[in-house]
Motif scaffolding. Structure first.
Motif, PDB file in Angstrom:
ATOM      1  N   PHE A  11      -1.386  -3.749   2.084  1.00 22.64           N
ATOM      2  CA  PHE A  11      -0.767  -2.474   2.420  1.00 22.64           C
ATOM      3  C   PHE A  11      -1.720  -1.372   1.978  1.00 22.64           C
ATOM      4  CE2 PHE A  11       2.605  -5.493   2.333  1.00 22.64           C
ATOM      5  CZ  PHE A  11       3.492  -5.071   3.309  1.00 22.64           C
ATOM      6  N   TYR A  12      -2.048  -0.464   2.886  1.00 29.98           N
ATOM      7  CA  TYR A  12      -3.088   0.514   2.597  1.00 29.98           C
ATOM      8  C   TYR A  12      -2.886   1.794   3.384  1.00 29.98           C
ATOM      9  CZ  TYR A  12      -4.975  -0.512   7.177  1.00 29.98           C
ATOM     10  OH  TYR A  12      -5.119  -0.633   8.538  1.00 29.98           O
ATOM     11  N   ASP A  13      -3.566   2.838   2.890  1.00 32.28           N
ATOM     12  CA  ASP A  13      -3.635   4.123   3.572  1.00 32.28           C
ATOM     13  C   ASP A  13      -5.101   4.519   3.547  1.00 32.28           C
ATOM     14  OD1 ASP A  13      -3.600   6.914   4.196  1.00 32.28           O
ATOM     15  OD2 ASP A  13      -1.544   7.068   3.454  1.00 32.28           O
ATOM     16  N   GLY A  46       4.303   8.971   1.552  1.00 25.84           N
ATOM     17  CA  GLY A  46       5.712   8.577   1.534  1.00 25.84           C
ATOM     18  C   GLY A  46       6.070   7.797   0.285  1.00 25.84           C
ATOM     19  N   VAL A  47       5.181   6.919  -0.138  1.00 35.19           N
ATOM     20  CA  VAL A  47       5.405   6.157  -1.373  1.00 35.19           C
ATOM     21  C   VAL A  47       5.411   7.102  -2.570  1.00 35.19           C
ATOM     22  CG1 VAL A  47       4.445   4.385  -2.908  1.00 35.19           C
ATOM     23  CG2 VAL A  47       4.438   4.030  -0.420  1.00 35.19           C
ATOM     24  N   MET A  48       4.452   8.034  -2.588  1.00 35.29           N
ATOM     25  CA  MET A  48       4.390   9.013  -3.678  1.00 35.29           C
ATOM     26  C   MET A  48       5.692   9.808  -3.767  1.00 35.29           C
ATOM     27  SD  MET A  48       1.530   9.242  -5.441  1.00 35.29           S
ATOM     28  CE  MET A  48      -0.218   9.070  -5.389  1.00 35.29           C
ATOM     29  N   LYS A  49       6.140  10.278  -2.617  1.00 30.19           N
ATOM     30  CA  LYS A  49       7.356  11.098  -2.597  1.00 30.19           C
ATOM     31  C   LYS A  49       8.577  10.281  -3.037  1.00 30.19           C
ATOM     32  CE  LYS A  49      10.093  14.165   0.268  1.00 30.19           C
ATOM     33  NZ  LYS A  49      10.284  14.777   1.566  1.00 30.19           N
ATOM     34  N   GLY A  52       8.542   9.564  -6.768  1.00 31.81           N
ATOM     35  CA  GLY A  52       8.476  10.701  -7.663  1.00 31.81           C
ATOM     36  C   GLY A  52       7.116  10.850  -8.327  1.00 31.81           C
ATOM     37  N   ASN A  53       6.128  10.164  -7.792  1.00 24.41           N
ATOM     38  CA  ASN A  53       4.773  10.221  -8.334  1.00 24.41           C
ATOM     39  C   ASN A  53       4.053  11.436  -7.751  1.00 24.41           C
ATOM     40  OD1 ASN A  53       2.366   9.570  -9.582  1.00 24.41           O
ATOM     41  ND2 ASN A  53       2.251   7.509  -8.723  1.00 24.41           N
ATOM     42  N   ALA A  54       3.077  11.948  -8.478  1.00 26.08           N
ATOM     43  CA  ALA A  54       2.307  13.104  -8.007  1.00 26.08           C
ATOM     44  C   ALA A  54       0.865  12.671  -7.752  1.00 26.08           C
ATOM     45  CB  ALA A  54       2.349  14.219  -9.034  1.00 26.08           C
ATOM     46  N   PRO A  55       0.271  13.125  -6.658  1.00 27.00           N
ATOM     47  CA  PRO A  55      -1.110  12.757  -6.358  1.00 27.00           C
ATOM     48  C   PRO A  55      -2.091  13.424  -7.320  1.00 27.00           C
ATOM     49  CG  PRO A  55      -0.297  14.316  -4.737  1.00 27.00           C
ATOM     50  CD  PRO A  55       0.862  13.979  -5.631  1.00 27.00           C
ATOM     51  N   PRO A  56      -3.304  12.846  -7.439  1.00 18.45           N
ATOM     52  CA  PRO A  56      -4.308  13.410  -8.347  1.00 18.45           C
ATOM     53  C   PRO A  56      -4.643  14.872  -8.055  1.00 18.45           C
ATOM     54  CG  PRO A  56      -4.983  11.242  -7.611  1.00 18.45           C
ATOM     55  CD  PRO A  56      -3.758  11.602  -6.829  1.00 18.45           C
ATOM     56  N   LYS A  94      -5.761  19.767   4.743  1.00 21.15           N
ATOM     57  CA  LYS A  94      -5.937  19.336   6.131  1.00 21.15           C
ATOM     58  C   LYS A  94      -4.827  18.392   6.564  1.00 21.15           C
ATOM     59  CE  LYS A  94     -10.830  20.027   6.763  1.00 21.15           C
ATOM     60  NZ  LYS A  94     -12.049  19.471   7.309  1.00 21.15           N
ATOM     61  N   GLY A  95      -3.950  18.096   5.654  1.00 13.42           N
ATOM     62  CA  GLY A  95      -2.837  17.240   6.005  1.00 13.42           C
ATOM     63  C   GLY A  95      -3.055  15.827   5.516  1.00 13.42           C
ATOM     64  N   SER A  96      -2.001  15.091   5.568  1.00  6.04           N
ATOM     65  CA  SER A  96      -2.069  13.706   5.105  1.00  6.04           C
ATOM     66  C   SER A  96      -2.697  12.837   6.183  1.00  6.04           C
ATOM     67  CB  SER A  96      -0.664  13.206   4.777  1.00  6.04           C
ATOM     68  OG  SER A  96       0.058  13.009   5.976  1.00  6.04           O
ATOM     69  N   SER A  97      -2.660  11.591   5.945  1.00  6.16           N
ATOM     70  CA  SER A  97      -3.220  10.631   6.885  1.00  6.16           C
ATOM     71  C   SER A  97      -2.162  10.149   7.882  1.00  6.16           C
ATOM     72  CB  SER A  97      -3.778   9.447   6.103  1.00  6.16           C
ATOM     73  OG  SER A  97      -2.765   8.921   5.264  1.00  6.16           O
ATOM     74  N   LEU A  98      -1.101  10.908   8.028  1.00  7.83           N
ATOM     75  CA  LEU A  98       0.023  10.495   8.871  1.00  7.83           C
ATOM     76  C   LEU A  98      -0.416  10.083  10.277  1.00  7.83           C
ATOM     77  CD1 LEU A  98       3.071  10.127   9.287  1.00  7.83           C
ATOM     78  CD2 LEU A  98       3.189  12.554   9.879  1.00  7.83           C
ATOM     79  N   ASN A  99      -1.202  10.911  10.952  1.00  9.90           N
ATOM     80  CA  ASN A  99      -1.608  10.573  12.321  1.00  9.90           C
ATOM     81  C   ASN A  99      -2.474   9.323  12.364  1.00  9.90           C
ATOM     82  OD1 ASN A  99      -0.180  12.697  13.438  1.00  9.90           O
ATOM     83  ND2 ASN A  99      -1.923  14.091  13.374  1.00  9.90           N
ATOM     84  N   ALA A 100      -3.403   9.211  11.417  1.00  9.64           N
ATOM     85  CA  ALA A 100      -4.265   8.023  11.379  1.00  9.64           C
ATOM     86  C   ALA A 100      -3.438   6.766  11.107  1.00  9.64           C
ATOM     87  CB  ALA A 100      -5.342   8.180  10.310  1.00  9.64           C
ATOM     88  N   GLN A 101      -2.498   6.858  10.188  1.00 11.99           N
ATOM     89  CA  GLN A 101      -1.675   5.690   9.859  1.00 11.99           C
ATOM     90  C   GLN A 101      -0.747   5.320  11.023  1.00 11.99           C
ATOM     91  OE1 GLN A 101      -3.899   5.038   7.333  1.00 11.99           O
ATOM     92  NE2 GLN A 101      -2.194   3.778   6.717  1.00 11.99           N
ATOM     93  N   ARG A 102      -0.250   6.313  11.738  1.00 14.25           N
ATOM     94  CA  ARG A 102       0.564   6.029  12.929  1.00 14.25           C
ATOM     95  C   ARG A 102      -0.277   5.326  13.993  1.00 14.25           C
ATOM     96  NH1 ARG A 102       4.024  11.650  13.599  1.00 14.25           N
ATOM     97  NH2 ARG A 102       5.690  11.072  12.163  1.00 14.25           N
ATOM     98  N   PHE A 103      -1.499   5.813  14.172  1.00 15.06           N
ATOM     99  CA  PHE A 103      -2.411   5.194  15.128  1.00 15.06           C
ATOM    100  C   PHE A 103      -2.688   3.742  14.739  1.00 15.06           C
ATOM    101  CE2 PHE A 103      -6.898   4.235  16.214  1.00 15.06           C
ATOM    102  CZ  PHE A 103      -6.741   4.126  17.589  1.00 15.06           C
ATOM    103  N   LEU A 104      -2.998   3.512  13.462  1.00 17.86           N
ATOM    104  CA  LEU A 104      -3.278   2.151  13.004  1.00 17.86           C
ATOM    105  C   LEU A 104      -2.060   1.242  13.169  1.00 17.86           C
ATOM    106  CD1 LEU A 104      -5.394   2.969   9.853  1.00 17.86           C
ATOM    107  CD2 LEU A 104      -6.182   1.746  11.888  1.00 17.86           C
TER     108      LEU A 104
END
Length: 132
Positions: A11-13, A46-49, A52-56, A94-104
């Protein structure tokens, strides 16, 4: 008697440099370790949210540690990884990787044999050419 490959679901992003390093190491050793690697695109934001985790990018000490940790891992595994100076800006502005992950995910559903090569191309674009 031939050993049956062990199924490893990865499982990856693509936004995650840790995912990139893990992918390259798994690719390097998958025949030695006799694993059947299944790529599973997911959305790290989505996992972070949900957790309740916060990104670096929003926790300065996390960002400092991550930069040091990635340099150590890069040296240890000898995987080229050129982190852009503005990685956190790329992730946050620039936004998350949402579009790339949807494409994948769509590729995984329609043509799963291409997921590994497309994922690697996206990682190389982010961590080599520094363009997202």
């Amino acid at each position: 008697m031939a050993k049956v490959p062990v199924l490893v679901e990865f499982f990856y992003d693509i936004i995650s440099p840790y995912s990139y390093l893990a992918f390259e190491v798994l690719q390097r050793y998958k025949n030695v370790w006799r694993i059947d690697l299944r790529m599973k695109p997911m959305l790290l934001a989505g996992v972070m949210k949900s957790s309740g985790n916060a990104p670096p990018a929003v926790v300065p000490n996390k960002g400092i540690y991550m930069a040091q940790d990635l340099r150590r891992l890069q040296a240890y595994f000898q995987v080229p990884l050129d982190l852009p100076d503005n990685l956190m800006d790329i992730i946050m502005k620039k936004g998350s990787s949402l579009n790339a992950q949807r494409f994948l995910t769509a590729v995984d559903i329609q043509k799963p044999e291409y997921v590994e090569s497309i994922s690697r191309a996206l990682w190389l674009r982010l961590y080599k050419e520094v363009v997202l």
